[in-house]
Design an enzyme around this catalytic site. Structure first.
Site, short mmCIF file in Angstrom:
data_model
loop_
_atom_site.label_atom_id
_atom_site.label_comp_id
_atom_site.label_asym_id
_atom_site.label_seq_id
_atom_site.Cartn_x
_atom_site.Cartn_y
_atom_site.Cartn_z
CD GLU A 46 -1.98 -11.47 28.98
OE1 GLU A 46 -0.65 -10.80 28.99
OE2 GLU A 46 -2.59 -11.67 27.01
CD GLU A 73 -7.44 -11.21 24.39
OE1 GLU A 73 -6.26 -10.24 23.67
OE2 GLU A 73 -7.74 -10.71 25.70
C1 GLA Z 1 -3.44 -8.94 24.68
C2 GLA Z 1 -4.30 -8.22 26.35
C3 GLA Z 1 -5.62 -7.49 25.51
C4 GLA Z 1 -4.83 -6.86 24.85
C5 GLA Z 1 -3.84 -7.69 23.72
C6 GLA Z 1 -4.09 -6.30 22.97
O1 GLA Z 1 -4.06 -10.35 24.08
O2 GLA Z 1 -5.33 -9.46 26.50
O3 GLA Z 1 -6.11 -6.66 26.57
O4 GLA Z 1 -4.01 -5.60 25.31
O5 GLA Z 1 -3.24 -8.06 24.70
O6 GLA Z 1 -2.75 -5.62 23.06
#
Ligand code: GLA
Length: 389
Positions: free
Chosen positions: A171, A295
């Protein structure tokens, strides 16, 4: 065959060769879920998608035990939800705490899963001693990079040969395409990494991780890749790294989406369309990078608490049509993932079953049901939808 696919095929074949057919971890030995729900003998996600990509789930320090049956039966990859994040491994400078993460990684390996290490460098869940000295002043660039390199070298070396892929940097880019800085408004959005080192931390993090484990696949991971400015900025950044010969092997697309096309109807550019995400996948793949969906979950709400929804659901009162909508959304994404499986080598769900999801904690007081298995660990319509085509 795409070279990624060859590696994938080897990864799948190895456990077969090592364990022999009877205990092959890719063939479920026990198809009964924890609730006694009997699944058809061929109803395994990892087998269904074995020719396309690995199917993974994140587990936490409790769920890898409480949800072990589902993990073992359906998933060929595991990510630790929090246990490998910076503050969990080195909250106090110089004191590494690997015990929980080790147990989880050992569990995954013992059950033939590929392991994704998440995440080495991030602006959240990182201790403040990284970014500030004892007097509370920002660390110098040299100091921060030295602390980062020491952490990465120690952690990657510790898990060498057990963690197969790393989210090295998580990120770095904002919605408008700019690098995330320490000047962002909300505290949880601020990043001192860029504030102190500029872009340099990114290339350096990859080089250090590669030195520690030359076999591990190294990923840049980010979210909302369907926003055009973000998508393009991530592409430009990755292109720069590839051109400089930085050892980046892949890109992770988080893919936290919902049952609609838009995160918030007020923001028309935030369109979570299949086409927008596919464009990102193909753009990154054009750089020769492997793509992981890292994710994924499909919230049944359109936005956060502050948005327009009035109805907060419980496990017992989710309308049938919403379950169908969620199933259709999962199917549409998986259909697109399959179409792009030359580039995509792994698809990970952020969680295992609806009784344990960050979305219910994040918007406190509002339970969400974003996964493929319900709160009683039974397969949902969404599960059937991605198994059926
Ligand atoms: C982001 C992070 C994850 C997790 C998610 C949800 O996507 O990359 O590690 O913390 O948020 O909390």
């Amino acid at each position: 065959m795409h070279s990624n696919k060859i590696l994938h095929a080897i990864a799948l074949a190895l456990p077969l060769a090592i364990f022999g057919c009877s205990s092959n971890p890719f063939i479920p030995s026990n198809n009964t879920s924890t609730t006694g729900n009997t699944l058809p003998s061929n109803a395994s996600l990892k087998q269904k998608y074995a020719d396309h990509f690995l199917v993974g789930a994140t587990a936490d320090s409790g769920s890898y035990i409480t949800h072990a049956d589902i993990l073992k039966t359906h998933f060929s990859s595991m990510t630790t939800e929090n246990e490998i994040k910076f503050e969990l491994l080195q909250n106090v400078e110089g004191e590494f705490t690997f015990e929980t993460a080790d147990k989880m990684v050992d569990f995954a390996k013992a059950n033939g899963m590929t392991v994704r290490g998440h995440a080495l460098v991030w602006h959240r869940q990182s201790p403040d001693w990284l970014f500030h000295n004892a007097e509370g002043e920002p660390s110098s660039k040299e100091d921060l990079l030295a602390k980062m390199n020491n952490h990465i070298a120690t952690v990657v070396n510790h898990f060498k040969g057990r963690v197969d892929a790393w989210d090295v940097v998580n990120e770095s880019i904002m919605d408008n395409g700019a690098f995330r800085t320490e000047k962002e408004q909300a505290d949880d959005q601020k990043s001192w990494w860029y504030g102190i080192t500029g872009e340099d931390y990114i290339a350096e993090a990859f080089k250090t991780a590669h030195q520690a484990d030359p076999q591990a696949k190294l990923f840049y991971n980010d979210y909302y890749n369907y926003i055009p400015e973000r998508r393009q900025a991530i592409y430009e950044m990755l292109k720069g790294l590839v051109e400089k010969g930085v050892p980046v092997h892949g890109v992770g697309l988080q893919c936290h989406v919902n049952t609609e096309r838009s995160l918030n109807p007020a923001h028309q550019s935030y369109q979570q369309t299949i086409a927008n995400l596919e464009q990102a996948i193909q753009l990154y793949a054009s750089l020769g990078l492997e793509v992981h969906i890292t994710e994924m979950d499909v919230s049944i709400y359109i936005g956060g608490n502050k948005y327009e929804e009035k109805d907060f659901y419980t496990a017992g009162n989710i309308p049938e049509e919403l379950k169908v909508k969620q199933a259709e959304r999962y199917a549409a994404f998986f259909e697109m993932f399959r179409r792009n499986s030359d580039a995509i080598t792994s698809v990970t769900l952020w969680g295992i079953a609806d009784d344990n999801t960050w979305l219910s904690e994040f918007d406190s007081g509002r339970a969400d049901f974003p996964l493929l298995f319900d709160s009683e660990h039974k397969p949902k319509k969404a599960f059937d939808a991605i198994m059926d085509f």
